[in-house]
Design a protein around this motif. Sequence first.
Motif, short mmCIF file in Angstrom:
data_model
loop_
_atom_site.label_atom_id
_atom_site.label_comp_id
_atom_site.label_asym_id
_atom_site.label_seq_id
_atom_site.Cartn_x
_atom_site.Cartn_y
_atom_site.Cartn_z
N THR A 1 0.59 -1.58 0.18
CA THR A 1 -0.14 -0.17 0.44
C THR A 1 1.13 1.31 -0.19
O THR A 1 0.47 2.38 -0.75
N LEU A 2 2.23 0.85 0.79
CA LEU A 2 2.94 2.62 0.98
C LEU A 2 3.32 2.45 -0.71
O LEU A 2 4.18 3.47 -1.16
N ASP A 3 3.74 1.37 -0.97
CA ASP A 3 4.86 1.78 -2.51
C ASP A 3 3.78 2.47 -2.93
O ASP A 3 4.27 3.20 -3.87
N GLY B 1 -3.95 7.23 -8.01
CA GLY B 1 -3.37 6.10 -8.62
C GLY B 1 -3.98 5.05 -7.83
O GLY B 1 -3.26 3.87 -8.67
N PHE B 2 -4.51 5.04 -6.35
CA PHE B 2 -3.95 3.92 -5.51
C PHE B 2 -4.84 2.54 -5.82
O PHE B 2 -6.31 3.29 -5.71
N THR B 3 -5.51 1.45 -6.24
CA THR B 3 -6.61 0.59 -6.23
C THR B 3 -6.02 -0.75 -5.61
O THR B 3 -4.68 -1.28 -5.03
N LEU B 4 -6.68 -1.30 -4.90
CA LEU B 4 -6.99 -2.69 -4.20
C LEU B 4 -6.65 -3.69 -5.08
O LEU B 4 -5.60 -4.73 -4.52
N GLU B 5 -6.93 -3.33 -6.64
CA GLU B 5 -5.95 -4.48 -8.15
C GLU B 5 -4.65 -4.19 -7.18
O GLU B 5 -3.83 -5.66 -7.29
N ALA B 6 -3.88 -2.77 -7.29
CA ALA B 6 -2.27 -3.48 -7.66
C ALA B 6 -1.95 -3.73 -6.66
O ALA B 6 -0.82 -3.95 -6.39
N ARG C 1 0.90 -6.33 -6.21
CA ARG C 1 2.20 -6.18 -5.73
C ARG C 1 2.90 -7.08 -3.81
O ARG C 1 3.38 -7.47 -4.15
N ALA C 2 1.91 -7.33 -2.82
CA ALA C 2 1.67 -8.62 -2.31
C ALA C 2 1.40 -9.42 -2.73
O ALA C 2 1.72 -10.45 -1.87
N ALA C 3 1.33 -9.65 -3.90
CA ALA C 3 1.01 -11.01 -4.64
C ALA C 3 0.15 -12.12 -4.05
O ALA C 3 0.18 -13.01 -2.76
N THR C 4 -1.37 -11.52 -3.30
CA THR C 4 -2.31 -11.86 -2.72
C THR C 4 -3.39 -11.67 -4.21
O THR C 4 -3.29 -11.45 -5.35
N VAL D 1 -7.81 -9.01 0.73
CA VAL D 1 -7.19 -7.91 0.74
C VAL D 1 -8.76 -7.24 1.50
O VAL D 1 -8.45 -7.09 2.45
N ARG D 2 -9.91 -7.46 0.80
CA ARG D 2 -10.98 -7.16 1.20
C ARG D 2 -11.56 -8.01 2.59
O ARG D 2 -12.31 -7.19 3.21
#
Length: 211
Positions: free
Chosen positions: A22-24, A33-38, A42-45, A50-51
């Motif tokens: 998230t921070l990255d 430009g922040f999305t949960l998909e991204a 990035r977190a390999a999940t 996440v939800r």
Amino acid sequence: MSPPAAGRPRDPAIDAAVLSATLDILRERGYSGFTLEAVAARAATTKPTVRRRWPNRQSLVVDALASVLAVPPVPDTGCTRCDLARSVRLLAESLHHRLPPGVLAPLLAECAHDAALHRRLVESVVAPGRQAAEAVVRRAVDRGDLRPDTDTRMLVDLLASTVYQRALLGGGPQEPQSAAPLVDLVLRGAAVDYERLVRISETTPALRHLH
């Protein structure tokens, strides 16, 4: 952080990976430009993973910001002026150097419509720095450096206002050397004769020009 869902225990490694991702993403793409998909990629999940931990992106961002904000120490040098200036610098450091730029203002705007989210944002991101500064003010009152009737919260509001303004409206980080003049202005006061200004304010408008 959001309470874990019932069932299998949460994996702290996934939590850490998501917060780091998230921070990255916030640093690279900004809040718009922040999305949960991204984050999930990035977190390999997965996004559902996440939800399950964070029901919306605002709660995730709040927890991510809180994860990099250490509880600031309460300055205690025996010098009220020095301690207040240090408190301002610590607050500025937290908001401008630890948090991704340009995130706090849009996050605050989105959380404003949800009382629980707004309270969580304030308690996680804003309150720690304020509490340290308020402790400095209370100590200054106790040692007799400030008047007994000093409104602690209002004084901290005055000192922190320029830091929050820059964090929310832009303008770059507050320079470390600017903290001392700000503290001096508050401690000294701007009025040459405060009581005279009070008396003038209590007269009728027609008589004020006579002063």
